[in-house]
Design an enzyme around this catalytic site. Structure first.
Site, short mmCIF file in Angstrom:
data_model
loop_
_atom_site.label_atom_id
_atom_site.label_comp_id
_atom_site.label_asym_id
_atom_site.label_seq_id
_atom_site.Cartn_x
_atom_site.Cartn_y
_atom_site.Cartn_z
N ASN A 165 -11.16 -2.31 -5.32
CA ASN A 165 -10.40 -1.37 -6.16
C ASN A 165 -11.11 -1.03 -7.47
O ASN A 165 -10.73 -0.07 -8.16
CB ASN A 165 -8.98 -1.90 -6.43
CG ASN A 165 -8.06 -1.86 -5.22
OD1 ASN A 165 -7.18 -2.72 -5.06
ND2 ASN A 165 -8.23 -0.87 -4.34
N ASP A 214 0.83 -1.22 0.00
CA ASP A 214 0.00 0.00 0.00
C ASP A 214 0.86 1.26 0.00
O ASP A 214 1.96 1.27 0.56
CB ASP A 214 -0.92 -0.02 1.24
CG ASP A 214 -2.07 0.95 1.11
OD1 ASP A 214 -2.38 1.38 -0.02
OD2 ASP A 214 -2.68 1.28 2.15
C1 IPE Z 1 -5.56 -2.69 -0.27
O1 IPE Z 1 -5.19 -1.37 -0.40
C2 IPE Z 1 -5.56 -3.36 -1.61
C3 IPE Z 1 -4.26 -3.58 -2.23
C4 IPE Z 1 -3.10 -3.29 -1.73
C5 IPE Z 1 -4.32 -4.18 -3.55
P1 IPE Z 1 -6.27 -0.21 -0.56
O2 IPE Z 1 -5.50 1.05 -0.66
O3 IPE Z 1 -7.19 -0.53 -1.68
O4 IPE Z 1 -7.08 -0.31 0.79
P2 IPE Z 1 -7.87 0.79 1.61
O5 IPE Z 1 -8.80 1.47 0.64
O6 IPE Z 1 -6.87 1.75 2.15
O7 IPE Z 1 -8.57 0.04 2.69
C1 IPE Z 2 -1.55 0.23 -3.37
O1 IPE Z 2 -1.35 1.61 -3.38
C2 IPE Z 2 -1.81 -0.34 -4.74
C3 IPE Z 2 -3.19 -0.77 -4.98
C4 IPE Z 2 -4.17 -0.77 -4.11
C5 IPE Z 2 -3.48 -1.25 -6.31
P1 IPE Z 2 -2.57 2.62 -3.41
O2 IPE Z 2 -2.92 2.86 -4.84
O3 IPE Z 2 -3.68 2.14 -2.56
O4 IPE Z 2 -1.90 3.92 -2.82
P2 IPE Z 2 -2.52 4.89 -1.71
O5 IPE Z 2 -2.97 4.04 -0.57
O6 IPE Z 2 -3.64 5.62 -2.37
O7 IPE Z 2 -1.38 5.78 -1.35
MG MG Z 3 -4.09 2.37 -0.60
#
Ligand code: IPE
Ligand code: IPE
Ligand code: MG
Length: 261
Positions: free
Chosen positions: A89, A41
């Site tokens: 997502n 993340d």
């Molecule tokens: C969890 O991260 C999903 C992945 C790393 C693929 P998110 O960024 O989607 O989760 P939330 O929205 O912070 O819970």
């Molecule tokens: C994790 O990084 C990757 C996926 C969930 C695909 P994020 O895209 O959630 O990045 P933040 O949490 O918005 O910084």
């Molecule tokens: Mg994230």
């Protein structure tokens, strides 16, 4: 070096697939988690900090994924599940969703040879409906090409949601009951587990989430029910194998009880 004394923050590791053996921490036998799940993340925040669009953060994540796989192999991890795209997502912008689908497909395609050379068996956990067919095709191809590899199983959780997985298992069991193939009284934890996406993979020992968020976001609720949790502050594109090793170092010092006194 003993794993307790490593300065993981300043550990400098080469991007090359494998490190100088002298820098790999010696985790005590039996203290390395067999199955590690990683919630990768922080890509969007990493990009934002640099005035870039979110997808640039996803691009910066790719080398970190492979550095982490190499570090997992070096540490002796046998199963590594990488949360790549959740069922939630899909709620991101169409532009970002399209990017993540195409990018996942391309990475699997470009990297399958390298993963094969490393002894990686590629696996997938997730739901078919909605997932791009081209992503499923690349996963199928990579799983077929690498099916005999035994160094490490790397599970890409793509279009994965823990509640979806549990609901899918319940639906599969309900169908068998309806068809008279099993009796409703025979539903046990063990048989339920056999209807999850990858029933042969052992439960998760350690879940690591980067970017400082302290939640598990629908990641492996069944498999990680007794996992140790570790939250690391770095944004995913700033990570690498040293973050995984740091997490394993902390795990190695925990006492797991599984309800026993
Ligand atoms: C969890 O991260 C999903 C992945 C790393 C693929 P998110 O960024 O989607 O989760 P939330 O929205 O912070 O819970
Ligand atoms: C994790 O990084 C990757 C996926 C969930 C695909 P994020 O895209 O959630 O990045 P933040 O949490 O918005 O910084
Ligand atoms: Mg994230």
């Amino acid at each position: 070096m003993s794993f307790e004394n490593v300065d993981y923050t300043s550990l400098s590791v080469p991007a090359a697939p494998f490190s100088d053996p002298s820098i790999i921490p010696h985790f005590p036998a039996g203290k390395v988690p067999c199955h590690v799940g990683v919630i990768m993340d922080g890509n969007g925040r990493w990009a934002k900090q640099r005035g870039l669009i979110r997808t640039e953060g996803h691009k910066a994540a790719e080398p970190v994924v492979f550095d982490t796989i190499a570090g997992a192999i070096e540490a002796g991890v046998r199963y590594l599940t990488l949360y790549t795209f959740s069922t939630e997502n899909w709620n991101r912008s169409p532009f970002e969703v399209r990017f993540l689908m195409g990018f996942s497909r391309d990475i699997i395609h470009r990297r399958v040879g390298q993963m094969n050379d490393w002894g990686v068996r590629v696996r997938w956990a997730g739901r078919r409906p909605r997932l791009w067919k081209s992503v499923i095709d690349e996963l199928d191809d990579a799983m077929e090409k690498t099916k005999n590899n035994k160094t490490i199983d790397v599970v890409f959780a793509i279009n994965y949601g823990g509640r979806a997985e549990i609901a899918d298992a319940a639906a599969a069991i309900a169908k068998k009951v309806r068809d008279g193939r099993i009796s409703g009284d025979r539903v046990t934890e063990k048989m339920f587990q056999e209807h999850l996406y990858n029933p042969d993979i052992p439960n998760v020992d350690l879940v690591v989430r980067t970017s400082g968020e302290m939640r598990t976001s629908n990641f492996l609720p069944w498999e990680a029910a007794y996992a140790e949790l570790d939250f690391e502050p770095e944004l995913w594109p700033d990570c690498g194998r040293q973050i995984l090793w740091r997490a394993i170092g902390k795990y190695a010092q925990r006492g797991r009880r599984f309800g026993k006194a």
